[in-house]
Design a protein around this motif. Structure first.
Motif, PDB file in Angstrom:
ATOM      1  N   VAL A 123      -4.665  47.162 -35.774  1.00 55.82           N
ATOM      2  CA  VAL A 123      -3.278  46.944 -36.358  1.00 55.82           C
ATOM      3  C   VAL A 123      -3.811  46.683 -37.945  1.00 55.82           C
ATOM      4  O   VAL A 123      -4.324  45.578 -38.179  1.00 55.82           O
ATOM      5  CB  VAL A 123      -2.485  46.017 -35.986  1.00 55.82           C
ATOM      6  CG1 VAL A 123      -1.101  45.808 -36.365  1.00 55.82           C
ATOM      7  CG2 VAL A 123      -2.192  46.289 -34.325  1.00 55.82           C
ATOM      8  N   ASN A 124      -3.041  47.536 -38.878  1.00 52.98           N
ATOM      9  CA  ASN A 124      -3.191  47.365 -39.985  1.00 52.98           C
ATOM     10  C   ASN A 124      -4.689  46.955 -40.626  1.00 52.98           C
ATOM     11  O   ASN A 124      -5.033  45.988 -41.355  1.00 52.98           O
ATOM     12  CB  ASN A 124      -2.236  46.225 -40.605  1.00 52.98           C
ATOM     13  CG  ASN A 124      -0.955  46.581 -40.543  1.00 52.98           C
ATOM     14  OD1 ASN A 124      -0.382  47.923 -40.651  1.00 52.98           O
ATOM     15  ND2 ASN A 124       0.079  45.750 -40.314  1.00 52.98           N
ATOM     16  N   GLY A 125      -5.664  47.704 -40.030  1.00 50.56           N
ATOM     17  CA  GLY A 125      -7.014  47.716 -40.262  1.00 50.56           C
ATOM     18  C   GLY A 125      -8.016  46.459 -39.552  1.00 50.56           C
ATOM     19  O   GLY A 125      -9.057  46.549 -39.587  1.00 50.56           O
ATOM     20  N   LYS A 126      -7.172  45.616 -38.876  1.00 51.38           N
ATOM     21  CA  LYS A 126      -7.971  44.500 -38.054  1.00 51.38           C
ATOM     22  C   LYS A 126      -7.813  44.843 -36.550  1.00 51.38           C
ATOM     23  O   LYS A 126      -7.042  45.383 -36.051  1.00 51.38           O
ATOM     24  CB  LYS A 126      -6.983  43.462 -38.340  1.00 51.38           C
ATOM     25  CG  LYS A 126      -7.344  42.224 -37.621  1.00 51.38           C
ATOM     26  CD  LYS A 126      -6.501  40.930 -37.674  1.00 51.38           C
ATOM     27  CE  LYS A 126      -6.903  39.720 -36.784  1.00 51.38           C
ATOM     28  NZ  LYS A 126      -6.096  38.449 -36.966  1.00 51.38           N
ATOM     29  N   LYS A 127      -9.154  44.762 -36.010  1.00 52.59           N
ATOM     30  CA  LYS A 127      -9.404  44.712 -34.715  1.00 52.59           C
ATOM     31  C   LYS A 127      -8.595  43.630 -33.922  1.00 52.59           C
ATOM     32  O   LYS A 127      -8.678  42.547 -34.334  1.00 52.59           O
ATOM     33  CB  LYS A 127     -10.895  44.941 -34.222  1.00 52.59           C
ATOM     34  CG  LYS A 127     -11.163  45.074 -32.814  1.00 52.59           C
ATOM     35  CD  LYS A 127     -12.536  45.056 -32.546  1.00 52.59           C
ATOM     36  CE  LYS A 127     -12.982  45.712 -31.200  1.00 52.59           C
ATOM     37  NZ  LYS A 127     -12.723  44.307 -30.189  1.00 52.59           N
ATOM     38  N   ILE A 128      -7.936  44.117 -32.920  1.00 55.46           N
ATOM     39  CA  ILE A 128      -7.349  43.049 -32.202  1.00 55.46           C
ATOM     40  C   ILE A 128      -8.082  42.750 -30.837  1.00 55.46           C
ATOM     41  O   ILE A 128      -8.698  43.545 -30.042  1.00 55.46           O
ATOM     42  CB  ILE A 128      -5.988  43.633 -31.730  1.00 55.46           C
ATOM     43  CG1 ILE A 128      -5.128  44.386 -32.776  1.00 55.46           C
ATOM     44  CG2 ILE A 128      -5.155  42.730 -30.906  1.00 55.46           C
ATOM     45  CD1 ILE A 128      -4.789  43.437 -33.830  1.00 55.46           C
TER      46      ILE A 128
END
Length: 945
Positions: free
Chosen positions: A201-206
């Motif tokens: 999400v928005n470049g960040k791994k969840i």
């Protein structure tokens, strides 16, 4: 002035009174802790409509004894603020007079999809004093009904071509942008994929999970994972991006009409402004997968074809990287529209721990070789990820070959590669596959890498460890450590694979060799609950052996064997393929019973009862005159497997000794099924299966018994053990048959083991049950072939597939011989289940039946379902020191020779002599730490107790 003084005096008296009152409040002896829901700590996305609660207790005074729960009260709330007011607006159990603290069902309001529920518990102790409330725990629900799913399955238009040596598919990226007016309070995204996935999400791994979701039978089901993405979202433009890994999406047995042979995904999230939306609140936006999503090929692709010995690895081409592919800034103009698919799959929550990385492994040596390659020694055989820092020119292809044998560059075609990009440097790292081995051969580098450039990690399901064990025998400690390490390397994706490099199949026969070892050393309630659902999914379909894409093995042109729609079972789940026999399918009877004994979980018996009935009915259809007949193809009626020198003797499926072993095992299944039926009130089936077992027992004894030497069939160790475990010998012959087994181990084989996977699991189960620690110790102490000591002497760092090391094509990291792992806890440390009280609130402590020259001391800590149990014993001459820690709300029964009890022990409030029987005294210990110093009079104190 006088009024002010009086007020001060009154205030002082009031404060003093309060202090006096508090000083005289009696504190509870208990504090509930370790709250779990469906075996998991604060799980998210559960789809269980009646989840169960578990907890254990901490003693508020660690030096005290006799702490006991006499009542409990659970409250469940829809918001943390309500829970803090000690109100359960979803459920308040009220005070329940009970010592139960496991498997307590939620009985509140009907649960709703995608909701947050928090809970806590308070208890009364042995004096009726109320404890403090536990810490807050929570769970969230998933999508509870299939029609809650509004999203569509999507993927790309690329389909797998099985004729290619390496997979032709690129692991695809998919993304969707959307706008939010404000930062949301709640956004739980539910994502199911066929093939592995990562969420951004928005470049960040969840999340930290890897290789998600858990492996599942994709002819029937897909498991969804819940991700809390609220904190990653922001006002304005947002992007959700998904990366799919090919992996299990192209597995031959999962090919089915209606589902494309390519990775696909379905996902949706309802986004709310409030963290805990009130009933009826509508989301501000729903984001779900559909044809509006965009897709693009990633730089990563599978090497190999996800088939037998073709699991391959991964190829990363750095020239295809798009650094912001998952960010808002990405230019989507060259991205394609996603393709919508309509597979017929049940969507279920992943109610098992995810895969994670563990135990960073550092290279210990690098050898430069004459051909320009470099050989890296990682120091230990392991299944997991590797990471290598690289330099070179654009377009250079660096290749990695993985091997578990020092003399081979590559075993089982495990290999990966990295193509250098314009930056001239990069890092290879696994993403949607894993390797297995100890050595890495690197080709294509123009320089010698440094040790610090190369790293590895074990990959496994993220269950918790439960046990530590150590004893005075260094070989036994080595075996215990290597058994645990091997088990961890096999526990990938919510089931135990036979081997992580060649097959990755969930064999039922091998599970007998691993499941009790697993339960005594790890917290596996959720793990085995999930695996049993896999077995329910595959029932009714034959197993297949051979090329997964050869149509002669096709199930109506679906690659999972013939669909028979009866009680038959393939030999593996959820993977269908592989050979086996009745003891492979029979795990569906044994495993639920073992879980019930260990966890006190009746639901696992109830949920699998029809599965068990179907399996036993299938065996009945192949029975004549109370003798199970040989059935199936070449690989469908195996008995024991991979005993010493097995390959020289050929397959055993058509031999009389195999018929005997499989018939004995069937009786063991029938007897176990009768216990299951009785435990859940199915008295008709219990009576029928009990009678069947007796009729079959008599027929087996009449046909296979060899009176001349008190043996069965071929007089093998496996058949002797199977007959005894199934209670085939009449009561007046049992001791003679047991003596014959003892002779087979100690005399005929000079203390060595002479069984394989299934025969060994049966043998160790029997000997543990009989308390014959001396026979197990004899087999585990041998340092030459065959045995675990032989593996140690030959440099093993994991347990092998065969007793032989150098036969080609066989694994050196395998599930075959892990059965000693349960004995170390149950036999040597002496911590045993009480057959009459599943779940360890009552348990037994029995010292091992070993000579004083065998072991001097042993200690273990076992975090049982009911609490932390510890034992320590040490012998010095005629003195025995025994320490036992009994958790709060639990009791232990210790059995010690009668003379030693009478000479050393007196009853107290917390240690009672319950009586004497057959030369032994029974001691009952309440909770607390007990230390017994015995002057041993009876030299048989360490015999069978």
């Amino acid at each position: 002035m006088m009024m002010k003084k009086n007020l001060i005096i009154l205030l002082v008296l009031f404060i003093s009174g309060v202090q006096f009152a508090f000083a005289n409040v009696v504190a509870s002896s208990l504090q509930p802790e370790n709250l779990r829901c469906e075996y998991l700590e604060n799980p998210i996305g559960l789809d269980e409509l009646s989840p169960r609660f578990n907890w254990t207790h901490k003693a508020t005074n660690a030096a005290a004894f006799g702490q006991k729960q006499t009542a409990y009260r659970i409250i469940v709330s829809s918001a943390i603020q309500i829970l803090h007011q000690n109100r359960g607006d979803e459920w308040d159990s009220g005070w329940v007079n009970s010592d139960q603290m496991q498997q307590i069902e939620y009985k509140g309001k009907a649960l709703r999809s995608d909701r947050y529920y928090c809970w806590k518990v308070v208890v009364k102790d042995e004096k009726g004093v109320v404890s403090a409330w536990s810490k807050t725990a929570f769970w969230t629900t998933g999508l509870l009904q299939q029609n809650d799913w509004k999203a569509k399955w999507i993927g790309t238009n690329e389909l797998f071509d099985p004729s290619q040596k390496d997979c032709n598919l690129s692991d695809p990226w998919l993304r969707k942008t959307f706008f939010l007016q404000q930062k949301p309070g709640k956004a739980m995204l539910f994502l199911a994929s066929v093939g592995y996935h990562e969420l951004y999400v928005n470049g960040k791994k969840i999340g930290e999970d890897i290789l998600s979701p858990a492996v599942t039978d994709h002819t029937k089901r897909a498991r969804y994972v819940a991700y809390d993405i609220a904190t990653a979202l922001k006002p304005g433009k947002n992007v959700i991006a998904i990366w799919l890994g090919t992996s299990w999406s192209i597995f031959g047995p999962y090919v089915t009409t209606g589902r494309p042979n390519t990775p696909i995904v379905i996902a949706q999230t309802s986004i709310y402004n409030r963290k805990t939306p009130v009933s009826g609140t509508k989301p501000v936006i729903v984001v779900q997968t559909d044809e509006s999503w965009k897709t693009h090929a990633s730089p990563n692709k599978l090497l190999g074809s996800w088939d037998f010995a073709k699991m391959g690895g991964e190829l990363w081409d750095a020239n295809k990287e798009i650094s912001d592919w998952n960010a808002i800034t990405c230019n989507e103009t060259k991205w394609s529209k996603a393709i919508v698919y309509q597979p017929n799959l049940i969507l279920s929550a992943q109610t098992v721990e995810p895969n994670r990385l563990f135990n960073e492994i550092k290279a210990i040596g690098i050898e430069a070789r004459p051909d320009g390659s470099y050989r890296v020694d990682m120091g230990v055989n392991f299944a997991g990820w590797t990471e290598v820092d690289l330099r070179g020119n654009k377009g250079d292809k660096i290749e990695f070959e993985y091997s578990e044998r020092e003399q081979m560059d590559q075993t089982f075609n495990l290999h990966s590669a990295y193509i250098i990009g314009a930056a001239g440097k990069g890092t290879f790292r696994n993403r949607f596959n894993y390797s297995s081995g100890r050595w890495i051969t690197i080709r294509g580098l123009k320089y010698k890498p440094q040790l610090c450039d190369i790293r590895g990690w074990l990959v496994r399901t993220n269950f918790q460890a439960a046990t530590n064990f150590e004893c005075s025998d260094t070989l036994q400690n080595w075996i215990y450590d290597k058994v645990k390490w091997t088990f961890e390397n096999l526990s990938i994706g919510g089931f135990v694979v036979d081997c992580p490099q060649r097959e990755r199949l969930g064999y039922g026969g091998d599970a007998h060799a691993t499941c009790e070892t697993g339960m005594y050393n790890y917290k596996l309630g959720a793990f085995y609950t999930k695996w049993m659902q896999d077995w329910r999914d595959v029932q009714g379909t034959e197993s297949i052996v051979g090329d997964m894409y050869d149509l002669k093995f096709a199930r109506k042109q679906v690659m999972s064997g013939r669909l028979l729609n009866n009680g038959t079972l393939p030999h593996t789940a959820p993977t269908y393929s592989g050979g086996g026999g009745p003891a492979w399918g029979g795990i569906v009877v044994s495993l639920p019973w073992f879980v019930y004994q260990h966890e006190g979980d009746k639901r696992i018996l109830e949920k699998n009862f029809e599965l068990i009935k179907g399996w036993l009915s299938f065996l009945d259809s192949h029975t004549k005159d109370d003798i199970l007949q040989r059935f199936g193809g070449d690989w469908d009626f195996l008995g024991d497997w991979l005993w010493p020198n097995a390959t020289a003797q050929g397959m055993n499926n058509n031999k009389e000794e195999t018929l005997c072993l499989n018939n004995s095992y069937r009786v063991f299944n029938l007897r176990t099924a009768a216990k299951i039926a009785r435990a859940i009130g199915k008295d008709v089936e219990a009576e029928r299966w009990g009678q069947q077992a007796e009729h079959c027992r008599a027929a087996i004894h009449a046909r296979f018994y060899r009176a001349a030497d008190y043996s069965y069939a071929d007089s093998s160790m496996a058949n002797l053990a199977a007959a005894l475990l199934a209670e085939i010998p009449p009561a007046d012959l049992r001791a003679d048959v047991m003596k014959r087994l003892e002779k087979d181990i100690l005399v005929l084989h000079k203390g060595h083991i002479n069984v394989g996977i299934t025969g060994g699991a049966i043998l160790f189960k029997l000997l543990r049950k009989e308390g014959r620690d001396d026979l197990i110790y004899a087999m585990t102490s041998q340092k030459d072939y065959p045995g675990w000591g032989y593996m140690k002497a030959n440099g093993a760092t994991t347990i092998w597939e065969m007793w032989e090391k150098d036969l080609p094509g066989h694994s050196l990291l395998h599930s075959s011989y892990l059965y000693p792992g349960a004995w170390y806890v149950e036999g040597v440390a002496g911590i045993q289940r009480d057959p009459g009280a599943p779940g360890f609130q009552k348990f037994l402590v029995r010292l091992p039946a070993l000579k004083a020259t065998s072991l001097v001391w042993a200690k273990a800590s076992f975090d049982a379902p009911a609490g932390l149990i510890k034992t320590y014993w040490e012998r010095k001459g005629d003195n025995l020191r025994l320490e036992v820690t009994v958790p709060p709300n639990c009791t232990a029964t210790i059995q010690i020779a009668e003379a030693d009890v009478k000479n050393n022990i007196k009853s107290s409030d917390y240690l009672k002599i319950k009586g004497f029987k057959n030369g032994y005294g029974l001691l009952e210990l309440n909770s607390g730490k007990h230390i017994l110093n015995l002057n041993v009079i009876d030299k048989l104190s360490f015999r069978k107790l």
